[in-house]
Design a protein around this motif. Structure first.
Motif, PDB file in Angstrom:
ATOM      1  N   MET A 237       7.668   7.729 -19.703  1.00 16.84           N
ATOM      2  CA  MET A 237       6.533   6.803 -19.776  1.00 16.84           C
ATOM      3  C   MET A 237       6.540   6.065 -21.109  1.00 16.84           C
ATOM      4  SD  MET A 237       3.280   6.129 -21.084  1.00 16.84           S
ATOM      5  CE  MET A 237       2.848   7.697 -21.815  1.00 16.84           C
ATOM      6  N   ASN A 238       6.777   6.773 -22.210  1.00 17.57           N
ATOM      7  CA  ASN A 238       6.786   6.116 -23.520  1.00 17.57           C
ATOM      8  C   ASN A 238       7.846   5.019 -23.587  1.00 17.57           C
ATOM      9  OD1 ASN A 238       4.643   7.316 -24.926  1.00 17.57           O
ATOM     10  ND2 ASN A 238       5.884   9.106 -25.420  1.00 17.57           N
ATOM     11  N   LYS A 239       9.030   5.286 -23.033  1.00 16.19           N
ATOM     12  CA  LYS A 239      10.096   4.282 -23.028  1.00 16.19           C
ATOM     13  C   LYS A 239       9.704   3.071 -22.192  1.00 16.19           C
ATOM     14  CE  LYS A 239      14.943   3.665 -21.674  1.00 16.19           C
ATOM     15  NZ  LYS A 239      14.687   2.512 -20.810  1.00 16.19           N
ATOM     16  N   LEU A 240       9.249   3.316 -20.967  1.00 20.22           N
ATOM     17  CA  LEU A 240       8.848   2.223 -20.074  1.00 20.22           C
ATOM     18  C   LEU A 240       7.641   1.475 -20.631  1.00 20.22           C
ATOM     19  CD1 LEU A 240       9.268   4.057 -16.655  1.00 20.22           C
ATOM     20  CD2 LEU A 240      10.807   2.346 -17.661  1.00 20.22           C
TER      21      LEU A 240
ATOM     22  N   LEU B 128      -1.197  10.996 -16.431  1.00 21.45           N
ATOM     23  CA  LEU B 128       0.027  11.461 -15.797  1.00 21.45           C
ATOM     24  C   LEU B 128      -0.240  12.802 -15.120  1.00 21.45           C
ATOM     25  CD1 LEU B 128       2.467  10.909 -18.820  1.00 21.45           C
ATOM     26  CD2 LEU B 128       2.122   9.385 -16.880  1.00 21.45           C
ATOM     27  N   THR B 129       0.471  13.074 -14.050  1.00 18.75           N
ATOM     28  CA  THR B 129       0.320  14.379 -13.401  1.00 18.75           C
ATOM     29  C   THR B 129       1.410  15.363 -13.803  1.00 18.75           C
ATOM     30  OG1 THR B 129       1.503  13.642 -11.427  1.00 18.75           O
ATOM     31  CG2 THR B 129      -0.904  13.441 -11.400  1.00 18.75           C
ATOM     32  N   ARG B 130       2.424  14.876 -14.550  1.00 15.26           N
ATOM     33  CA  ARG B 130       3.510  15.761 -14.987  1.00 15.26           C
ATOM     34  C   ARG B 130       3.827  15.489 -16.462  1.00 15.26           C
ATOM     35  NH1 ARG B 130       7.619  14.185 -10.136  1.00 15.26           N
ATOM     36  NH2 ARG B 130       7.994  12.535 -11.660  1.00 15.26           N
ATOM     37  N   ALA B 131       3.741  16.534 -17.268  1.00 13.65           N
ATOM     38  CA  ALA B 131       4.081  16.396 -18.683  1.00 13.65           C
ATOM     39  C   ALA B 131       5.535  15.984 -18.859  1.00 13.65           C
ATOM     40  CB  ALA B 131       3.807  17.707 -19.424  1.00 13.65           C
ATOM     41  N   SER B 132       6.372  16.307 -17.917  1.00 15.05           N
ATOM     42  CA  SER B 132       7.797  15.963 -18.010  1.00 15.05           C
ATOM     43  C   SER B 132       8.039  14.450 -17.951  1.00 15.05           C
ATOM     44  CB  SER B 132       8.584  16.662 -16.897  1.00 15.05           C
ATOM     45  OG  SER B 132       8.119  16.264 -15.625  1.00 15.05           O
ATOM     46  N   ASP B 133       7.027  13.672 -17.560  1.00 13.40           N
ATOM     47  CA  ASP B 133       7.174  12.211 -17.495  1.00 13.40           C
ATOM     48  C   ASP B 133       6.759  11.497 -18.782  1.00 13.40           C
ATOM     49  OD1 ASP B 133       8.179  12.019 -14.851  1.00 13.40           O
ATOM     50  OD2 ASP B 133       6.145  12.219 -14.032  1.00 13.40           O
ATOM     51  N   VAL B 134       6.280  12.228 -19.783  1.00 18.20           N
ATOM     52  CA  VAL B 134       5.771  11.587 -21.001  1.00 18.20           C
ATOM     53  C   VAL B 134       6.861  10.777 -21.705  1.00 18.20           C
ATOM     54  CG1 VAL B 134       4.795  11.961 -23.303  1.00 18.20           C
ATOM     55  CG2 VAL B 134       3.853  13.195 -21.341  1.00 18.20           C
TER      56      VAL B 134
ATOM     57  N   GLY C 182       0.797  -1.224   0.000  1.00 18.30           N
ATOM     58  CA  GLY C 182       0.000   0.000   0.000  1.00 18.30           C
ATOM     59  C   GLY C 182       0.826   1.268   0.000  1.00 18.30           C
ATOM     60  N   GLY C 183       2.140   1.118  -0.154  1.00 15.84           N
ATOM     61  CA  GLY C 183       3.012   2.288  -0.210  1.00 15.84           C
ATOM     62  C   GLY C 183       3.082   2.861  -1.612  1.00 15.84           C
ATOM     63  N   LEU C 184       3.359   4.155  -1.681  1.00 12.48           N
ATOM     64  CA  LEU C 184       3.472   4.838  -2.967  1.00 12.48           C
ATOM     65  C   LEU C 184       4.898   5.374  -3.098  1.00 12.48           C
ATOM     66  CD1 LEU C 184       1.653   5.523  -5.378  1.00 12.48           C
ATOM     67  CD2 LEU C 184       1.123   7.689  -4.266  1.00 12.48           C
ATOM     68  N   PRO C 185       5.718   4.758  -3.967  1.00  8.45           N
ATOM     69  CA  PRO C 185       7.107   5.211  -4.115  1.00  8.45           C
ATOM     70  C   PRO C 185       7.170   6.666  -4.586  1.00  8.45           C
ATOM     71  CG  PRO C 185       6.737   3.146  -5.286  1.00  8.45           C
ATOM     72  CD  PRO C 185       5.398   3.651  -4.847  1.00  8.45           C
ATOM     73  N   ASP C 186       8.308   7.273  -4.354  1.00  9.22           N
ATOM     74  CA  ASP C 186       8.491   8.672  -4.749  1.00  9.22           C
ATOM     75  C   ASP C 186       8.787   8.838  -6.232  1.00  9.22           C
ATOM     76  OD1 ASP C 186       8.100   9.649  -2.153  1.00  9.22           O
ATOM     77  OD2 ASP C 186      10.215   9.390  -1.647  1.00  9.22           O
ATOM     78  N   THR C 187       9.426   7.848  -6.861  1.00  9.26           N
ATOM     79  CA  THR C 187       9.862   8.029  -8.247  1.00  9.26           C
ATOM     80  C   THR C 187       8.802   7.561  -9.244  1.00  9.26           C
ATOM     81  OG1 THR C 187      10.915   5.855  -8.494  1.00  9.26           O
ATOM     82  CG2 THR C 187      12.261   7.650  -7.544  1.00  9.26           C
ATOM     83  N   PHE C 188       8.813   8.227 -10.399  1.00 15.68           N
ATOM     84  CA  PHE C 188       7.893   7.861 -11.468  1.00 15.68           C
ATOM     85  C   PHE C 188       8.161   6.430 -11.937  1.00 15.68           C
ATOM     86  CE2 PHE C 188       6.776   7.365 -15.902  1.00 15.68           C
ATOM     87  CZ  PHE C 188       5.440   7.727 -15.885  1.00 15.68           C
ATOM     88  N   GLU C 189       9.432   6.076 -12.086  1.00 17.96           N
ATOM     89  CA  GLU C 189       9.789   4.753 -12.587  1.00 17.96           C
ATOM     90  C   GLU C 189       9.264   3.648 -11.670  1.00 17.96           C
ATOM     91  OE1 GLU C 189      12.610   7.731 -14.276  1.00 17.96           O
ATOM     92  OE2 GLU C 189      11.815   7.353 -12.287  1.00 17.96           O
ATOM     93  N   ALA C 190       9.380   3.841 -10.367  1.00 18.72           N
ATOM     94  CA  ALA C 190       8.902   2.836  -9.411  1.00 18.72           C
ATOM     95  C   ALA C 190       7.378   2.751  -9.435  1.00 18.72           C
ATOM     96  CB  ALA C 190       9.400   3.151  -8.009  1.00 18.72           C
ATOM     97  N   GLN C 191       6.704   3.892  -9.527  1.00 17.82           N
ATOM     98  CA  GLN C 191       5.242   3.863  -9.609  1.00 17.82           C
ATOM     99  C   GLN C 191       4.802   3.170 -10.897  1.00 17.82           C
ATOM    100  OE1 GLN C 191       2.868   7.297  -8.698  1.00 17.82           O
ATOM    101  NE2 GLN C 191       4.259   7.979  -7.067  1.00 17.82           N
TER     102      GLN C 191
END
Length: 128
Positions: free
Chosen positions: A86-89, A77-83, A39-48
């Protein structure tokens, strides 16, 4: 036609919803956030993202499906900087091509302020 519901995994605190619902040959997968098994939410985008994929694939597996059965996916997504990340992952997790149809939206917020991503989808299944 009956509906088969796929509940959250044991121990996961979830709002009042099914992680998935099968109607006929269609599986509707709820928006899956990046919470881990505790039930934890990691801090990093990659882990989430990794947690989203794990839980998303678990619902598919319980329904007898794989990512190859996905017809449509919506990514929030909540941040456009993660697009780009996200596409790579996403390509690694949902590939190889052809990929399901997809919409990606950057939203102001998700239910928990620490949530960076949520993915929902629809899969096509063989008749049971």
């Amino acid at each position: 036609m009956s509906i088969k519901h796929f509940p959250p995994p044991p121990g996961v605190k979830a709002p009042p919803l099914s992680f998935g619902a099968r109607v006929g040959d269609l599986l509707f997968i709820s928006g899956i956030p990046g919470f881990d098994a505790n039930g934890g939410l990691p801090d990093t985008f990659e882990a989430q993202f990794a947690n989203v994929v794990t839980n998303f694939k678990r619902v598919l597996d319980e329904a007898g499906a794989t990512v190859r059965d996905l017809a449509k996916v919506n990514v929030l997504l909540t941040r456009a900087s993660d697009v780009a990340t996200m596409n790579k992952l996403y390509a690694e997790a949902f590939g190889p091509a052809p990929y399901p149809a997809r919409t990606t939206c950057v939203v102001v917020a998700l239910p928990d302020p620490k949530m960076l991503i949520e993915i929902e989808g629809v899969a096509s299944l063989r008749a049971a």
